[in-house]
Design a protein around this motif. Structure first.
Motif, PDB file in Angstrom:
ATOM      1  N   ASN A   1    -115.303-124.409 -38.784  1.00 12.14           N
ATOM      2  CA  ASN A   1    -115.806-125.064 -39.827  1.00 12.14           C
ATOM      3  C   ASN A   1    -116.821-124.317 -40.739  1.00 12.14           C
ATOM      4  O   ASN A   1    -117.703-124.925 -41.479  1.00 12.14           O
ATOM      5  CB  ASN A   1    -116.144-126.515 -39.713  1.00 12.14           C
TER       6      ASN A   1
ATOM      7  N   THR B   1    -121.579-126.254 -34.745  1.00 14.68           N
ATOM      8  CA  THR B   1    -122.380-127.344 -35.482  1.00 14.68           C
ATOM      9  C   THR B   1    -122.839-128.364 -34.552  1.00 14.68           C
ATOM     10  O   THR B   1    -122.123-128.429 -33.554  1.00 14.68           O
ATOM     11  CB  THR B   1    -121.567-127.582 -36.811  1.00 14.68           C
TER      12      THR B   1
ATOM     13  N   THR C   1    -123.853-132.582 -34.828  1.00 16.79           N
ATOM     14  CA  THR C   1    -124.489-134.005 -35.422  1.00 16.79           C
ATOM     15  C   THR C   1    -124.751-134.825 -34.520  1.00 16.79           C
ATOM     16  O   THR C   1    -125.633-135.570 -34.409  1.00 16.79           O
ATOM     17  CB  THR C   1    -123.229-134.257 -36.122  1.00 16.79           C
TER      18      THR C   1
ATOM     19  N   ALA D   1    -126.824-124.571 -44.543  1.00 23.02           N
ATOM     20  CA  ALA D   1    -125.483-124.824 -44.125  1.00 23.02           C
ATOM     21  C   ALA D   1    -124.424-124.540 -45.613  1.00 23.02           C
ATOM     22  O   ALA D   1    -123.323-125.134 -45.545  1.00 23.02           O
ATOM     23  CB  ALA D   1    -125.282-126.396 -44.001  1.00 23.02           C
TER      24      ALA D   1
ATOM     25  N   VAL E   1    -120.809-124.216 -44.619  1.00 28.30           N
ATOM     26  CA  VAL E   1    -120.288-124.849 -43.615  1.00 28.30           C
ATOM     27  C   VAL E   1    -119.465-126.066 -43.944  1.00 28.30           C
ATOM     28  O   VAL E   1    -120.166-127.088 -44.836  1.00 28.30           O
ATOM     29  CB  VAL E   1    -121.467-125.014 -42.822  1.00 28.30           C
TER      30      VAL E   1
ATOM     31  N   THR F   1    -119.431-129.705 -43.306  1.00 27.83           N
ATOM     32  CA  THR F   1    -120.367-130.306 -42.364  1.00 27.83           C
ATOM     33  C   THR F   1    -119.516-131.888 -42.643  1.00 27.83           C
ATOM     34  O   THR F   1    -119.092-132.192 -43.546  1.00 27.83           O
ATOM     35  CB  THR F   1    -121.598-130.606 -42.651  1.00 27.83           C
TER      36      THR F   1
ATOM     37  N   ARG G   1    -123.347-134.478 -43.728  1.00 35.46           N
ATOM     38  CA  ARG G   1    -124.089-133.543 -44.536  1.00 35.46           C
ATOM     39  C   ARG G   1    -125.558-133.657 -44.266  1.00 35.46           C
ATOM     40  O   ARG G   1    -126.533-132.881 -44.288  1.00 35.46           O
ATOM     41  CB  ARG G   1    -123.611-133.131 -45.726  1.00 35.46           C
TER      42      ARG G   1
ATOM     43  N   GLU H   1    -126.177-132.757 -40.248  1.00 36.03           N
ATOM     44  CA  GLU H   1    -125.461-131.770 -39.398  1.00 36.03           C
ATOM     45  C   GLU H   1    -126.311-130.672 -39.346  1.00 36.03           C
ATOM     46  O   GLU H   1    -126.725-130.244 -40.484  1.00 36.03           O
ATOM     47  CB  GLU H   1    -124.233-131.517 -39.490  1.00 36.03           C
ATOM     48  N   THR H   2    -126.598-129.850 -38.355  1.00 32.03           N
ATOM     49  CA  THR H   2    -127.174-128.269 -38.192  1.00 32.03           C
ATOM     50  C   THR H   2    -126.082-127.475 -37.822  1.00 32.03           C
ATOM     51  O   THR H   2    -125.403-127.868 -36.761  1.00 32.03           O
ATOM     52  CB  THR H   2    -128.324-128.419 -37.411  1.00 32.03           C
TER      53      THR H   2
ATOM     54  N   ARG I   1    -118.641-139.100 -42.975  1.00 32.82           N
ATOM     55  CA  ARG I   1    -117.679-138.233 -42.332  1.00 32.82           C
ATOM     56  C   ARG I   1    -116.428-138.578 -43.134  1.00 32.82           C
ATOM     57  O   ARG I   1    -115.620-137.622 -43.563  1.00 32.82           O
ATOM     58  CB  ARG I   1    -117.300-138.573 -40.912  1.00 32.82           C
TER      59      ARG I   1
ATOM     60  N   ARG J   1    -116.227-136.857 -46.490  1.00 34.22           N
ATOM     61  CA  ARG J   1    -115.983-135.682 -46.687  1.00 34.22           C
ATOM     62  C   ARG J   1    -114.597-134.986 -46.713  1.00 34.22           C
ATOM     63  O   ARG J   1    -114.063-134.201 -47.017  1.00 34.22           O
ATOM     64  CB  ARG J   1    -116.698-134.743 -45.278  1.00 34.22           C
TER      65      ARG J   1
END
Length: 577
Positions: A68, A159, A161, A186, A189, A191, A194, A197-198, A301, A304
């Motif tokens: 991702n 990643t 979350t 990010a 990425v 995510t 968003r 998430e890291t 989620r 996205r």
């Protein structure tokens, strides 16, 4: 397994060719979703071999990224073929790693749309656990963790979350570093959440994971969630760190007595290394964790991947589709109710963590097998997030490290958790816990940071130490001044505060001192806040070094108490009490 230590004298091209030879003949094709073309990787290696290695801290290291994370010219699937697209530009973190001399090998398997903690929810197969074939690999960054644990690459990005940068690390016996939110950009990425998430880092050693994080870190104006934060610095562990742990009746191992015993042994190791173990109420953490899949973040989620969910649902795994579809039942009223409750829980957790250096929990409550997941796929996935779901919601940083060994021979991992911005301290704690020993050599500041000698209430564990930590300071070492100083207790204004006065050579006593490092801006802000009779000067230390430190004007000591005979502020406080 490849060594993570390289030099410009090592035949890099041959090493890259060897790794590709292994990967291309591998029977298990479920670790990587796609590989970079061999000729491209070899060309990069040849270019590196013929160039200047200066300024390339990751020279010649091989890495992989979760699928991702964008890599120019390679498809990004996020674990779903129907979602696939081919970006023209790599993610910012990938660009920074390659500029630092690292060579990307491929993109790794993952739980579809990063929705899962078990590593088995992928149409591209299930990466085989590196420890035991019958165990689940952990997710959602399953392929990245396995690729590192099996030695295919030196490090990998995932990643995180709900724990996807920590749980697969524990399931495969490696290090998983989840940075503070906003520290790593990010941009590029995919995510799932968003706002939470890291990007996470997997490696076999804490030092390498931290170095990778340092290379990736830095503000990116293209990422609206990127933050300007002090550059993380890996220091040492304070002499007496305070470590919070859940009350015994708040700990959950779901029937795994080996996991429970191993956690107790891991805490004993921390105590043997000088940590003070502090039991605390853990229910606020647990309640916060439940919000992740029961609150509006599930709708994030859904948002996205909304187009695919609504227009081509048959292309999504049933388990993933079922989880994401629950978001349709959530409305704005429920969302704000969750936001308010999370704010309350954050404030409660802040109070619980006040005065602590970190919290230490098991990374995973237990190991699960593939057959376990076949029986209870949803419930056991939920169990895996017991000690991880709350971390990002509460804006905390974390690192998972293997510490001890369970009675069945599997590794036992601790997850060390602290406030945003404590990445350096957490990594130092993780390095100590994993190695079972403190750093032998005294540490010095790096990267242009300023060394600050403290000898009063800024000492670790005392009332003003939190100011240093809030300024991004990292502990370096314990030492003393040379015997050219005397220590006074200044009684005005109250409460009493220390004053260090330079006297004639050999006419004073050695004073207990800790040395911390700060970014120049943070040091400047600290110095600017000083008022008479204190000023900033240079302190000569018994280890042969010098550091900036607070000195007192001689006139202020006339009516002050000379407490030099105690050898330090901490010792005087203990006598005074």
């Amino acid at each position: 397994m490849r060594s993570a230590v390289r030099s410009s004298f090592f035949p890099l091209v041959r090493d890259v060719a060897s790794v590709y030879g292994e990967l291309e003949t591998l029977r298990d094709r479920s670790v990587f979703i796609s590989l970079k073309k061999r000729e491209e990787a070899l060309a990069e290696a040849e270019c590196l071999e013929g160039g200047d290695v200066a300024g390339k801290p990751l020279y010649g290291m091989l890495f992989a990224v979760k699928d991702n994370i964008d890599v120019a010219g390679m498809p990004t699937t996020a674990g779903c073929a129907a979602f696939s697209y081919t970006p023209e530009r790599s993610a910012t973190v990938v660009e920074r790693l390659e500029a630092a001399g690292a060579i990307l090998v491929g993109k790794t398997n993952m739980d579809q749309f990063a929705t899962g903690l078990v590593g088995v929810r992928s149409p591209f197969g299930i990466p085989q656990n590196a420890l035991r074939a019958d165990l689940i690999p952990g997710g959602s960054s399953s392929g990245s963790a396995v690729a590192v644990a099996r030695g295919f690459v030196d490090f990998a990005l995932g990643t995180d979350t709900a724990g996807a940068g920590r749980i697969p690390a524990a399931m495969n016996g490696i290090v998983g570093l989840k940075p503070s939110f906003g520290l790593l950009p990010a941009t590029g990425v995919v995510t799932a959440c968003r706002s939470l998430e890291t990007v996470a880092v997997f490696a076999r050693e804490v030092e390498l994971a931290f170095k990778v994080m340092q290379v990736c870190a830095g503000f990116d104006p293209e990422d609206p969630y990127s933050s300007r934060m002090p550059e993380p610095s890996l220091g040492a562990v304070p002499p007496r760190p305070r470590v919070g742990v859940p009350y015994p009746d708040h700990r959950q191992f779901f029937g795994d007595s080996a996991a429970e015993a191993a956690y107790e042994a891991d805490l004993e190791r921390l105590a043997d290394l000088g940590a003070e173990i502090v039991e605390l109420d853990f229910m606020a953490f647990i309640e916060a964790g439940r919000l992740l899949y029961e609150g509006p973040w599930l709708a994030e989620r859904y948002l996205r991947f909304r187009t695919l969910i609504e227009e081509r649902p048959s292309t999504i795994l049933p388990v993933t589709l079922g989880i994401l579809s629950e978001a349709r039942q959530m409305g704005a009223i429920e969302a704000f109710d969750s936001f308010y409750r999370l704010a309350e829980l954050k404030r409660r957790v802040e109070g619980l963590m006040e005065g602590l250096d970190c919290v230490a929990v098991p990374t995973i409550p237990r190991f699960y097998t593939m057959s376990d997941l076949a029986r209870e796929p949803v419930r056991y996935n939920s169990h895996m997030g017991t000690y991880s779901n709350f971390v990002n919601l509460l804006d905390l940083a974390a690192i998972s490290v293997p510490v001890g060994q369970r009675s069945d021979g599997l590794p036992s991992s601790l997850c060390l958790i602290g406030p945003r911005g404590t990445d350096g301290l957490l990594s130092a704690m993780g390095r100590m816990a994993s190695a079972g020993m403190r750093s032998a050599a005294p540490l010095r500041a790096t990267g242009g940071r300023v060394e600050l000698a403290v000898f009063g209430s800024h000492l670790s564990g005392l009332s003003l130490n939190g100011e240093l930590k809030a300024a991004g300071a990292s502990f370096l070492r314990t030492t003393q001044t040379v015997p050219d100083y005397r220590l006074f207790a200044l009684s005005s204004p109250l409460p009493a505060r220390p004053g260090l006065l330079r006297v004639g050579r050999g006419e004073g006593i050695p004073v207990e001192t800790e040395v911390w490092s700060l970014e120049r801006d943070a040091f400047g802000a600290l110095a600017a806040g000083l008022g008479a009779p204190l000023s900033m000067g240079v302190i000569s230390l018994a280890d042969g070094t010098e550091a900036k430190g607070f000195l007192v004007e001689a006139a202020a000591t006339v009516t002050a108490e000379d407490i030099s005979e105690h050898g330090g502020w901490r010792a005087w406080l203990s006598v005074r009490r």
